[in-house]
Design a protein around this motif. Sequence first.
Motif, PDB file in Angstrom:
ATOM      1  N   ALA A  12       5.044 -53.744  19.136  1.00  0.00           N
ATOM      2  CA  ALA A  12       4.014 -54.233  20.053  1.00  0.00           C
ATOM      3  C   ALA A  12       4.508 -55.442  20.838  1.00  0.00           C
ATOM      4  O   ALA A  12       4.357 -55.508  22.071  1.00  0.00           O
ATOM      5  N   TYR A  13       5.094 -56.385  20.120  1.00  0.00           N
ATOM      6  CA  TYR A  13       5.638 -57.583  20.776  1.00  0.00           C
ATOM      7  C   TYR A  13       6.660 -57.189  21.849  1.00  0.00           C
ATOM      8  O   TYR A  13       6.643 -57.725  22.966  1.00  0.00           O
ATOM      9  N   LEU A  14       7.542 -56.254  21.507  1.00  0.00           N
ATOM     10  CA  LEU A  14       8.590 -55.860  22.464  1.00  0.00           C
ATOM     11  C   LEU A  14       7.990 -55.247  23.729  1.00  0.00           C
ATOM     12  O   LEU A  14       8.460 -55.524  24.836  1.00  0.00           O
ATOM     13  N   HIS A  15       6.950 -54.427  23.580  1.00  0.00           N
ATOM     14  CA  HIS A  15       6.327 -53.841  24.768  1.00  0.00           C
ATOM     15  C   HIS A  15       5.535 -54.887  25.546  1.00  0.00           C
ATOM     16  O   HIS A  15       5.461 -54.810  26.777  1.00  0.00           O
ATOM     17  N   ARG A  16       4.971 -55.859  24.847  1.00  0.00           N
ATOM     18  CA  ARG A  16       4.323 -56.970  25.551  1.00  0.00           C
ATOM     19  C   ARG A  16       5.361 -57.726  26.377  1.00  0.00           C
ATOM     20  O   ARG A  16       5.135 -58.052  27.540  1.00  0.00           O
ATOM     21  N   LYS A  17       6.519 -57.968  25.774  1.00  0.00           N
ATOM     22  CA  LYS A  17       7.589 -58.674  26.485  1.00  0.00           C
ATOM     23  C   LYS A  17       8.051 -57.866  27.697  1.00  0.00           C
ATOM     24  O   LYS A  17       8.333 -58.434  28.746  1.00  0.00           O
ATOM     25  N   GLU A  18       8.091 -56.562  27.532  1.00  0.00           N
ATOM     26  CA  GLU A  18       8.501 -55.667  28.612  1.00  0.00           C
ATOM     27  C   GLU A  18       7.489 -55.676  29.751  1.00  0.00           C
ATOM     28  O   GLU A  18       7.813 -55.333  30.881  1.00  0.00           O
ATOM     29  N   GLY A  19       6.241 -56.073  29.436  1.00  0.00           N
ATOM     30  CA  GLY A  19       5.193 -56.087  30.446  1.00  0.00           C
ATOM     31  C   GLY A  19       4.309 -54.858  30.415  1.00  0.00           C
ATOM     32  O   GLY A  19       3.433 -54.699  31.267  1.00  0.00           O
ATOM     33  N   ASP A  20       4.530 -53.971  29.441  1.00  0.00           N
ATOM     34  CA  ASP A  20       3.744 -52.746  29.300  1.00  0.00           C
ATOM     35  C   ASP A  20       2.600 -53.023  28.317  1.00  0.00           C
ATOM     36  O   ASP A  20       2.668 -52.684  27.136  1.00  0.00           O
ATOM     37  N   LEU A  21       1.533 -53.658  28.820  1.00  0.00           N
ATOM     38  CA  LEU A  21       0.453 -54.111  27.950  1.00  0.00           C
ATOM     39  C   LEU A  21      -0.339 -52.964  27.332  1.00  0.00           C
ATOM     40  O   LEU A  21      -0.817 -53.078  26.196  1.00  0.00           O
ATOM     41  N   GLY A  22      -0.485 -51.856  28.035  1.00  0.00           N
ATOM     42  CA  GLY A  22      -1.174 -50.708  27.458  1.00  0.00           C
ATOM     43  C   GLY A  22      -0.444 -50.189  26.228  1.00  0.00           C
ATOM     44  O   GLY A  22      -1.056 -49.923  25.183  1.00  0.00           O
ATOM     45  N   ASN A  23       0.859 -50.029  26.347  1.00  0.00           N
ATOM     46  CA  ASN A  23       1.681 -49.579  25.222  1.00  0.00           C
ATOM     47  C   ASN A  23       1.688 -50.637  24.119  1.00  0.00           C
ATOM     48  O   ASN A  23       1.594 -50.314  22.935  1.00  0.00           O
TER      49      ASN A  23
END
Length: 102
Positions: A55-66
């Motif tokens: 979850a943290y990694l996708h938040r960092k990526e900017g993909d908040l839905g994922n």
Amino acid sequence: MKSLTDFEASLNLEAPISGFSAQLKSLWYDGKGDWHQAHAQVDHLQDQASAWVHAYLHRKEGDLGNADYWYGKARQSRPNLSLREEWERLVLHFLRSDTLNK
């Protein structure tokens, strides 16, 4: 290894310390700036701990839905923290968890 300072010092090494959990390896690669390798450490895992890092990694990526999907799998809420603060929080959590399991 018990401290954030020790973990951050290990980022100067060529590879993560053997014995790190998948979650710590992921955070180690992320700390080195290698998002893809960090993601590869947890992408195939389905446990709650890995979902939290995922979850943290996708938040960092900017993909908040994922990211929100994976926070749900981890039974966590997306934090109102900077990415750096969340990374530190995760590292400390998994350092404590690894210490307790040894």
